[in-house]
Design an enzyme around this catalytic site. Sequence first.
Site, PDB file in Angstrom:
ATOM      1  N   HIS A 125       0.906  -1.291  -0.042  1.00 48.96           N
ATOM      2  CA  HIS A 125      -0.096  -0.109   0.019  1.00 48.96           C
ATOM      3  C   HIS A 125       0.837   1.272  -0.050  1.00 48.96           C
ATOM      4  CE1 HIS A 125      -2.818   2.901   1.612  1.00 48.96           C
ATOM      5  NE2 HIS A 125      -3.908   2.252   1.235  1.00 48.96           N
ATOM      6  N   ASP A 203       3.099  -4.165   8.074  1.00 45.45           N
ATOM      7  CA  ASP A 203       1.771  -3.451   7.865  1.00 45.45           C
ATOM      8  C   ASP A 203       0.818  -4.563   8.019  1.00 45.45           C
ATOM      9  OD1 ASP A 203      -0.464  -2.551   7.203  1.00 45.45           O
ATOM     10  OD2 ASP A 203       0.159  -1.830   5.180  1.00 45.45           O
ATOM     11  N   GLN A 206      -4.295  -5.537   6.905  1.00 44.78           N
ATOM     12  CA  GLN A 206      -5.457  -6.501   6.396  1.00 44.78           C
ATOM     13  C   GLN A 206      -5.303  -8.004   7.182  1.00 44.78           C
ATOM     14  OE1 GLN A 206      -7.775  -5.899   4.021  1.00 44.78           O
ATOM     15  NE2 GLN A 206      -6.871  -3.702   3.702  1.00 44.78           N
ATOM     16  N   LYS A 229     -10.545  -1.273   9.972  1.00 46.00           N
ATOM     17  CA  LYS A 229     -10.754  -2.472   9.358  1.00 46.00           C
ATOM     18  C   LYS A 229     -10.862  -3.508  10.345  1.00 46.00           C
ATOM     19  CE  LYS A 229      -7.377  -0.822   5.979  1.00 46.00           C
ATOM     20  NZ  LYS A 229      -8.204  -0.441   4.887  1.00 46.00           N
ATOM     21  N   CYS A 366      -4.542   2.028  -3.873  1.00 47.80           N
ATOM     22  CA  CYS A 366      -3.268   2.897  -3.278  1.00 47.80           C
ATOM     23  C   CYS A 366      -2.431   1.842  -3.460  1.00 47.80           C
ATOM     24  CB  CYS A 366      -3.632   2.979  -1.680  1.00 47.80           C
ATOM     25  SG  CYS A 366      -4.960   4.473  -1.437  1.00 47.80           S
TER      26      CYS A 366
END
Length: 407
Positions: A125, A203, A206, A229, A366
Amino acid sequence: MTNRPFDVDTIRRDFPSLDQHIHSKPLVYLDSAATSQKPRAVIESISQYYSGANANVHRGSHSLTASATNRFEAARQTVADFLNAPVEGIVWTRGATEALNLIAQTYARQKLQPGDEIIVTEMEHHANIVPWQIVAEQTGANVVKWPINPQTCQLELAELDNLLTSRTRMLCIAHISNVTGTRNPVEAVIEKAHMAGAIVVVDGAQAVVHENVDVTSMNADFYVFSGHKLFAPAGIGVLYGRPSLLKTMPPWHGGGKMVEKVSFSGTQYAESPAKFEAGTPNVAGAIALGEAIHWLANIDHKGAEAHIAALQNQLLEGIQNIEDLRIVGLQHGASIVAFIIDGVHHSDIATLLDQQGIAVRSGHHCAHPLMDALSINGCVRISIALYNTEGDISRCVAAIQKACDLL
């Protein structure tokens, strides 16, 4: 954790936002990778805070501020337990993006020297690319791309051995891709990077909603995620940092709370995590994130993931014979299906789906470098959550077919 079997009808009753119509059609929400809908318990926790417990934290001596502080710090402990992390390693941020920028402008900016290297994967991202480009410009370091295999949309671990050098200082990687749902082998990556003397930034935006993340067993240096999220509100996020690293990092923002003593002869900063939390924090957001984690703990996690995988299979079977439709980077068992239709712009497909009450995402997500690697300018992304049903998928498949017939 719960012993109750997963039941999607029970789950859906927790989400008032799903009970609405778009363009006179019942909403089918298939954009949870962008942001999840919120369960009633999370919504009510925000309302309860502002209606009966609103106060600043770590300031004052009255009962409301003491109660707010206790709840705020209890939420931090909830996050620490969720990640199996020491509580002193949990820093509140506005989201994963701010957390990544904080690492770049505190840890990286003071550590990097001209010629140092930051490895960044091609599937990231933008939030896990641009901060490293900025800090590279500031320090004279170089960002090194770790390419994906465009056929599988996966990283080649063997390629990492070629990229790691004596100049490698950092490696930045998504736990799960927001475009294809690719699950990266972060455990093996961290081990390889550490052997080369580099630290790793993961990261997890997700990933935290789909698997049990254990930053201790993972041996993570930094791990970030956003609350929105994970069924929590926007504007709250988490930076986990190894406490020994946080201790060496300077503050990023200056102001109240992050200090022990201020005078014109010099300022003494608070210990982390307070050192990184200047000003009035998002108290309601932190409490709501804690509530979201508690809510999720009462869900049969394995049952939920099996349900999501079954819905992905249903979707794949439903669209496999649609003419000119090509799936991008299929990852079986994931919550995401991304696709393009030859000769049709992705935004046109998404618009026609919206007119039928189907909410999906279209565009570059993104992730411009990933789009370039796949030689496409964008795609449609369907992202499935535990509150979706077989009926949702059936309606989505029919809507895609109808959109293709119209176009």
